[in-house]
Enzyme design. Sequence first.
Site, short mmCIF file in Angstrom:
data_model
loop_
_atom_site.label_atom_id
_atom_site.label_comp_id
_atom_site.label_asym_id
_atom_site.label_seq_id
_atom_site.Cartn_x
_atom_site.Cartn_y
_atom_site.Cartn_z
N CYS A 1 35.57 39.26 36.79
CA CYS A 1 34.97 38.54 37.92
C CYS A 1 33.66 39.25 38.24
O CYS A 1 33.64 40.48 38.43
CB CYS A 1 35.93 38.62 39.10
SG CYS A 1 35.24 38.02 40.65
N GLU B 1 37.72 25.52 40.14
CA GLU B 1 39.08 25.95 40.47
C GLU B 1 39.97 24.73 40.77
O GLU B 1 41.16 24.73 40.48
CB GLU B 1 39.03 26.88 41.69
CG GLU B 1 40.28 27.64 41.96
CD GLU B 1 40.54 28.79 40.99
OE1 GLU B 1 41.71 29.16 40.86
OE2 GLU B 1 39.60 29.31 40.37
N CYS C 1 29.29 34.20 36.50
CA CYS C 1 30.55 33.94 37.19
C CYS C 1 31.52 33.52 36.09
O CYS C 1 31.18 32.67 35.25
CB CYS C 1 30.39 32.82 38.22
SG CYS C 1 31.96 32.32 38.97
N THR C 2 32.69 34.11 36.09
CA THR C 2 33.62 33.85 34.98
C THR C 2 34.26 32.46 35.06
O THR C 2 34.95 32.05 34.14
CB THR C 2 34.70 34.94 34.90
OG1 THR C 2 35.32 35.06 36.19
CG2 THR C 2 34.10 36.26 34.49
N HIS C 3 34.01 31.74 36.15
CA HIS C 3 34.47 30.35 36.20
C HIS C 3 33.54 29.45 35.36
O HIS C 3 33.98 28.41 34.86
CB HIS C 3 34.45 29.81 37.63
CG HIS C 3 35.61 30.25 38.48
ND1 HIS C 3 35.81 31.55 38.85
CD2 HIS C 3 36.64 29.53 39.01
CE1 HIS C 3 36.91 31.62 39.59
NE2 HIS C 3 37.44 30.42 39.71
N ASP D 1 40.92 38.41 38.35
CA ASP D 1 39.85 37.57 38.90
C ASP D 1 40.39 36.98 40.21
O ASP D 1 41.58 37.12 40.53
CB ASP D 1 39.52 36.43 37.92
CG ASP D 1 38.44 35.49 38.46
OD1 ASP D 1 37.44 35.96 38.99
OD2 ASP D 1 38.63 34.25 38.36
N SER D 2 39.52 36.26 40.92
CA SER D 2 39.97 35.58 42.13
C SER D 2 40.88 34.40 41.81
O SER D 2 41.60 33.93 42.67
CB SER D 2 38.74 35.09 42.91
OG SER D 2 37.98 34.24 42.08
N TYR E 1 36.08 34.60 46.00
CA TYR E 1 35.55 35.93 46.31
C TYR E 1 34.06 35.86 46.66
O TYR E 1 33.56 36.71 47.38
CB TYR E 1 35.71 36.86 45.10
CG TYR E 1 37.07 37.53 44.97
CD1 TYR E 1 38.15 37.19 45.76
CD2 TYR E 1 37.24 38.55 44.01
CE1 TYR E 1 39.38 37.82 45.61
CE2 TYR E 1 38.46 39.19 43.86
CZ TYR E 1 39.52 38.83 44.65
OH TYR E 1 40.73 39.46 44.50
N1 DGL Z 1 35.03 34.13 38.94
C1 DGL Z 1 34.42 34.90 39.95
C2 DGL Z 1 33.11 35.51 39.58
O1 DGL Z 1 32.93 35.76 38.42
C3 DGL Z 1 34.59 34.56 41.37
C4 DGL Z 1 34.36 33.18 41.86
C5 DGL Z 1 34.80 33.15 43.31
O2 DGL Z 1 35.98 33.43 43.55
O3 DGL Z 1 33.96 32.89 44.18
O4 DGL Z 1 32.29 35.80 40.41
#
Ligand code: DGL
Length: 270
Positions: A76, A157, A189-191, A13-14, A45
């Site tokens: 991600c 983050e 988004c995995t965040h 992931d990022s 990302y």
């Molecule tokens: N966790 C990421 C996603 O699922 C990226 C978030 C990011 O770096 O902007 O899109």
Amino acid sequence: MNKQPENPIGIFDSGIGGLTVAHAIRNLLPHEKIVYFGDTAHLPYGDKSESAIQAYSVKIANVLLEKGCKVIVIACHSASSAAYELLKEYVRHEAHVINVIDPMIAYVSENFTGSTLGLIGTKRTVQSDIYTKKINGLTKNIKLNTLATPLLAPMIEEGFFNNQISREIIAQYLSDPHLGKIDALILACTHYPLIKKEISEYYLGKTVVLDSSLVVARSLKDYLIAEGLLNSAPYPENHFYVSDYTESFETSTKLFFGQNVRLESHRLWN
Ligand code: DGL
């Protein structure tokens, strides 16, 4: 050829977001060895171009292949929308690639026929229109309303959640008329699973909030069983690499994987 049961699962992931997927994988498949890569040097990302994300993803895939990974999980959504097809082709002979979008599409296809769904994600994911295209391709009469929520990933983050300001930012986004009258909200988004509780509270628990970590872990398990690639190692040692060391990454990694986790630095470019 990395496809042997004892070889690790590569996850990237990022930044810390992909740890939500890594965590689900570790719970479902405790005997699999995990090699995690957080590209903290290039975070976020979501604001990057498709070609930049493709270049980062190929570099990371090289690292994961060097570590012998039998499967690469793109944890991600931004990278899954920008680089999945390319990576699949790139690592074709050495490893299998799983993205975080297709398992969610399969899940909504089975469970949400005729529904109206909302989706929040980064600009990259939302602008790619990949969810809309795939959901329309299901012909299940599912309507999808999408909204880019670019402040959320950097906020998470930074470890900035579960407070009044984060709740207000979340409420500001979710009250967008575009997301009105939805049966469920996809966290693309995995965040975002890290703020799932706050999102559910905004909806007073009345709207289903879907995150992809569990469905991705299940799809990985199905693949490993089907290919005879399940590991049975008793105590696999997991590795966590970052392209730029940050304290917030180390703190979050420990929250997910315990105090013994050691972060290793691995630059993508010298
Ligand atoms: N966790 C990421 C996603 O699922 C990226 C978030 C990011 O770096 O902007 O899109």
